[in-house]
Design a protein around this motif. Structure first.
Motif, PDB file in Angstrom:
ATOM      1  N   UNK A  18       0.779  -1.158   0.231  1.00 11.52           N
ATOM      2  CA  UNK A  18      -0.519   0.298   0.282  1.00 11.52           C
ATOM      3  C   UNK A  18       0.771   1.187  -0.060  1.00 11.52           C
ATOM      4  N   UNK A  19       0.877   1.806  -0.942  1.00  9.31           N
ATOM      5  CA  UNK A  19       1.349   3.168  -1.026  1.00  9.31           C
ATOM      6  C   UNK A  19       0.968   4.376  -0.670  1.00  9.31           C
ATOM      7  N   UNK A  20       1.554   5.095  -0.021  1.00  7.60           N
ATOM      8  CA  UNK A  20       0.177   6.625   0.472  1.00  7.60           C
ATOM      9  C   UNK A  20       0.896   7.654   0.642  1.00  7.60           C
ATOM     10  N   UNK A  21      -0.157   8.899   0.798  1.00  6.84           N
ATOM     11  CA  UNK A  21       0.990   9.895   1.324  1.00  6.84           C
ATOM     12  C   UNK A  21       2.311   9.942   2.338  1.00  6.84           C
ATOM     13  N   UNK A  22       1.943   8.923   3.184  1.00  6.69           N
ATOM     14  CA  UNK A  22       3.032   8.978   3.721  1.00  6.69           C
ATOM     15  C   UNK A  22       4.464   8.133   4.198  1.00  6.69           C
ATOM     16  N   UNK A  23       3.884   7.304   2.580  1.00  5.97           N
ATOM     17  CA  UNK A  23       5.305   7.063   2.393  1.00  5.97           C
ATOM     18  C   UNK A  23       5.646   6.128   0.895  1.00  5.97           C
ATOM     19  N   UNK A  24       5.339   7.672   0.320  1.00  2.00           N
ATOM     20  CA  UNK A  24       5.170   7.437  -1.323  1.00  2.00           C
ATOM     21  C   UNK A  24       6.667   7.416  -1.634  1.00  2.00           C
ATOM     22  N   UNK A  25       7.556   8.293  -0.521  1.00  3.50           N
ATOM     23  CA  UNK A  25       8.657   8.422  -0.907  1.00  3.50           C
ATOM     24  C   UNK A  25       9.796   7.430  -1.033  1.00  3.50           C
ATOM     25  N   UNK A  26       9.263   6.789   0.085  1.00  6.54           N
ATOM     26  CA  UNK A  26       9.837   5.519  -0.331  1.00  6.54           C
ATOM     27  C   UNK A  26       9.978   4.589  -1.437  1.00  6.54           C
ATOM     28  N   UNK A  27       8.960   4.845  -2.196  1.00  5.65           N
ATOM     29  CA  UNK A  27       8.243   3.739  -3.400  1.00  5.65           C
ATOM     30  C   UNK A  27       8.126   4.834  -4.398  1.00  5.65           C
ATOM     31  N   UNK A  28       9.195   5.947  -4.335  1.00  2.02           N
ATOM     32  CA  UNK A  28       9.246   6.508  -5.734  1.00  2.02           C
ATOM     33  C   UNK A  28       8.702   4.996  -7.253  1.00  2.02           C
ATOM     34  N   UNK A  29      10.149   4.255  -7.206  1.00  5.11           N
ATOM     35  CA  UNK A  29      10.466   3.116  -8.078  1.00  5.11           C
ATOM     36  C   UNK A  29       9.220   2.220  -7.773  1.00  5.11           C
ATOM     37  N   UNK A  30       9.222   2.254  -7.419  1.00  5.97           N
ATOM     38  CA  UNK A  30       7.079   1.122  -7.540  1.00  5.97           C
ATOM     39  C   UNK A  30       6.149   1.988  -8.151  1.00  5.97           C
ATOM     40  N   UNK A  31       6.036   3.248  -7.357  1.00  7.91           N
ATOM     41  CA  UNK A  31       5.163   4.347  -8.412  1.00  7.91           C
ATOM     42  C   UNK A  31       5.867   5.013  -9.728  1.00  7.91           C
ATOM     43  N   UNK A  32       7.024   4.455 -10.055  1.00 14.96           N
ATOM     44  CA  UNK A  32       7.207   4.509 -11.647  1.00 14.96           C
ATOM     45  C   UNK A  32       7.014   3.465 -12.503  1.00 14.96           C
ATOM     46  N   UNK A  33       6.829   2.700 -12.284  1.00 15.20           N
ATOM     47  CA  UNK A  33       6.841   1.082 -12.571  1.00 15.20           C
ATOM     48  C   UNK A  33       4.756   0.936 -13.222  1.00 15.20           C
TER      49      UNK A  33
END
Length: 272
Positions: A4-19
């Motif tokens: 689960x990627x949300x506004x609190x932890x998004x900075x830690x999963x930028x690579x996944x969000x790019x995917x």
């Protein structure tokens, strides 16, 4: 497995969000021919700047197999602001107890047919279970989704049929759009789990997720970003009209306060 990627932890999963955004480009522009904006191989819109929650299915190699975006209906959302013609003049749902589910997609090149854990069917169901269980844990009762007739058939085949529709199916360029309602009930979740033979939790622990799939050289969430999210949630709190809505907003605010306290404790400035 679901992250689960949300506004609190998004900075830690930028690579996944790019995917996720790259997968959306391949699915919605390249495969389905939707009129969406793609920049540098990624499909994004302004709703992605509103601290949405992304339910992301990841395989053991860290490849994104599927995803879905969740937005609060009390703020800007696609049904109210983009697809309102579906509603035939009726108001869009506005409640902290109703979330909007959009941008669902799976990677058909990465996945296979059948019902294995690496199948299109399994990942589709896994993302749905993750979205419903996450929403249910936040006190959300229903999801509204803008879908097309093909997705409507997929939902029906996977024991996840909408219980109702808003407005009527409306042609939108190359596609026909529908607004479907699905409850976040234990019965629905169990039906989808049974269809795909999903056992146990679909979620990976966040600490393990960060260790295995998080970005290198992590940039912790800043106090300013947490303040922006907190302000948004206070707006949801003020918009609550009954005790259930209040509880849902207070729960998120409590979690944000916990994250903020942890950040302040870990900040080097607190040890000077």
């Amino acid at each position: 497995m679901i992250i689960v990627v949300d506004g609190v932890n998004a900075d830690q999963f930028q690579g996944l969000l790019s995917q996720v955004f790259e997968l959306r480009a391949r699915v919605f522009r390249d495969r389905l021919g939707w009129d969406v904006e793609v920049i540098d191989g990624q499909e994004r819109d302004h709703f992605d700047d509103l601290f949405p929650t992304h339910i992301v299915s990841v395989n053991d190699d860290g490849k994104v197999a599927g995803s879905m975006r969740l937005l609060q209906t009390t703020g800007p959302n696609m049904l109210a602001d983009v697809f309102s013609s579906i509603l035939q003049g009726q108001p869009a749902p506005r409640s902290p107890l109703i979330w909007e589910a959009t941008r669902f997609c799976v990677d058909t090149n990465l996945l296979e047919s059948g019902k294995s854990n690496n199948s299109i069917s399994y990942v589709t169901s896994e993302v749905m279970v993750g979205a419903f269980e996450y929403a249910r844990s936040a006190g959300v009762e229903d999801a509204v989704a803008v879908i097309d007739p093909i997705m409507n058939r997929v939902l029906k085949r996977s024991s996840n049929a909408p219980y109702d529709y808003l407005g009527k199916a409306t042609p939108m360029g190359k596609v026909t759009a529908m607004a479907a309602l699905m409850d976040c009930s234990a019965e629905r979740i169990e039906a989808v789990r049974s269809f795909a033979n999903i056992k146990g939790s679909v979620f990976i622990d966040e600490e393990e997720a960060i260790e295995r799939f998080g970005d290198e050289n992590l940039n912790p969430q800043t106090p300013e970003a947490l303040d922006a999210i907190r302000s948004y949630m206070f707006e949801q709190l003020n918009a609550a009209t009954d005790p259930n809505e209040l509880r849902a907003a207070i729960k998120v605010l409590t979690e944000l306060q916990s994250s903020s306290n942890q950040l302040l404790t870990e900040s080097p400035a607190t040890h000077s």
